[in-house]
Design a protein around this motif. Structure first.
Motif, PDB file in Angstrom:
ATOM      1  N   PRO A   1       1.006  -1.344  -0.182  1.00  0.00           N
ATOM      2  CA  PRO A   1      -0.026   0.519  -0.199  1.00  0.00           C
ATOM      3  C   PRO A   1       1.466   1.362  -0.176  1.00  0.00           C
ATOM      4  O   PRO A   1       2.016   1.704   1.030  1.00  0.00           O
ATOM      5  N   GLY A   2       0.426   1.816  -0.986  1.00  0.00           N
ATOM      6  CA  GLY A   2       2.021   3.288  -0.880  1.00  0.00           C
ATOM      7  C   GLY A   2       2.786   3.867  -1.850  1.00  0.00           C
ATOM      8  O   GLY A   2       3.835   4.270  -1.314  1.00  0.00           O
ATOM      9  N   LYS A   3       2.835   1.971  -2.249  1.00  0.00           N
ATOM     10  CA  LYS A   3       4.800   2.200  -2.528  1.00  0.00           C
ATOM     11  C   LYS A   3       4.332   1.372  -3.798  1.00  0.00           C
ATOM     12  O   LYS A   3       3.200   0.778  -4.378  1.00  0.00           O
ATOM     13  N   GLU A   4       5.070   2.021  -4.847  1.00  0.00           N
ATOM     14  CA  GLU A   4       5.227   1.167  -6.403  1.00  0.00           C
ATOM     15  C   GLU A   4       5.565  -0.092  -6.750  1.00  0.00           C
ATOM     16  O   GLU A   4       6.288  -0.695  -4.823  1.00  0.00           O
ATOM     17  N   ARG A   5       5.075  -0.894  -7.640  1.00  0.00           N
ATOM     18  CA  ARG A   5       5.530  -2.291  -7.709  1.00  0.00           C
ATOM     19  C   ARG A   5       6.385  -2.866  -7.667  1.00  0.00           C
ATOM     20  O   ARG A   5       7.241  -1.688  -8.354  1.00  0.00           O
ATOM     21  N   GLU A   6       6.851  -3.610  -7.753  1.00  0.00           N
ATOM     22  CA  GLU A   6       8.807  -4.235  -7.319  1.00  0.00           C
ATOM     23  C   GLU A   6       9.313  -5.177  -7.529  1.00  0.00           C
ATOM     24  O   GLU A   6       7.997  -6.299  -7.051  1.00  0.00           O
ATOM     25  N   PHE A   7      10.413  -5.562  -7.874  1.00  0.00           N
ATOM     26  CA  PHE A   7      10.652  -6.832  -8.498  1.00  0.00           C
ATOM     27  C   PHE A   7      11.228  -7.513  -7.589  1.00  0.00           C
ATOM     28  O   PHE A   7      11.258  -7.067  -5.922  1.00  0.00           O
ATOM     29  N   VAL A   8      10.198  -8.703  -7.211  1.00  0.00           N
ATOM     30  CA  VAL A   8      10.450  -9.466  -5.873  1.00  0.00           C
ATOM     31  C   VAL A   8      11.533 -10.915  -6.481  1.00  0.00           C
ATOM     32  O   VAL A   8      12.481 -11.126  -5.564  1.00  0.00           O
TER      33      VAL A   8
ATOM     34  N   GLY B   1      17.626 -10.053 -16.486  1.00  0.00           N
ATOM     35  CA  GLY B   1      18.562  -9.165 -16.222  1.00  0.00           C
ATOM     36  C   GLY B   1      18.271  -8.022 -15.396  1.00  0.00           C
ATOM     37  O   GLY B   1      18.873  -6.876 -14.810  1.00  0.00           O
ATOM     38  N   VAL B   2      17.391  -7.799 -16.321  1.00  0.00           N
ATOM     39  CA  VAL B   2      16.829  -6.181 -16.263  1.00  0.00           C
ATOM     40  C   VAL B   2      15.735  -6.124 -14.710  1.00  0.00           C
ATOM     41  O   VAL B   2      15.237  -5.010 -13.920  1.00  0.00           O
ATOM     42  N   ARG B   3      14.955  -7.246 -14.615  1.00  0.00           N
ATOM     43  CA  ARG B   3      13.797  -6.697 -13.633  1.00  0.00           C
ATOM     44  C   ARG B   3      12.951  -5.625 -13.213  1.00  0.00           C
ATOM     45  O   ARG B   3      12.440  -5.821 -12.850  1.00  0.00           O
TER      46      ARG B   3
END
Length: 120
Positions: A40-47, A101-103
């Motif tokens: 919530p309230g954050k950017e989508r990120e790579f896992v 390699g770019v995620r």
């Protein structure tokens, strides 16, 4: 049309485990596949991501050693085994194709995601 269907999320106590699944349609599944999350309230990120063969994986530092990404090409399914969960892992989890390699994903199409909530 690409279809991605995520499942397996839920509410779990800190230290617990969950296994997420994502089933992808057709040609999409020949690509590198990965998991992303958005709190919530954050950017989508790579896992995490996994190569076409399943032999190469990469992880975000925040999940390394706790999460494992797997794929079953016969079932067009990618999994995310999550152990030792922490409250900061709480997020909606999505799968998608990944640029090696770019995620990041080259796709602008996302599934509905699956909610993971970790209580302290």
């Amino acid at each position: 049309q690409v279809q991605l269907v995520e499942s397996g999320g839920g509410l779990v106590q800190a230290g617990g485990s969950l296994r997420l699944s994502c089933t992808a349609s057709g040609r999409t599944f020949s690509s590198y596949m990965g998991w992303f999350r958005q709190a919530p309230g954050k950017e989508r990120e790579f896992v995490a991501d996994v190569s076409r063969s399943g032999g190469t994986t990469e992880y975000a530092d925040s999940v390394k050693g706790r999460f494992t990404i797997l794929r079953d090409n016969a079932k067009n399914t990618v999994y995310l085994q999550m152990n030792s969960l922490k409250p900061e892992d709480t997020a909606v989890y999505y799968c998608n194709t990944v640029i090696p390699g770019v995620r990041t994903t080259p796709s602008n199409s996302w599934g509905q995601g699956t909610q993971v909530t970790v209580s302290s």
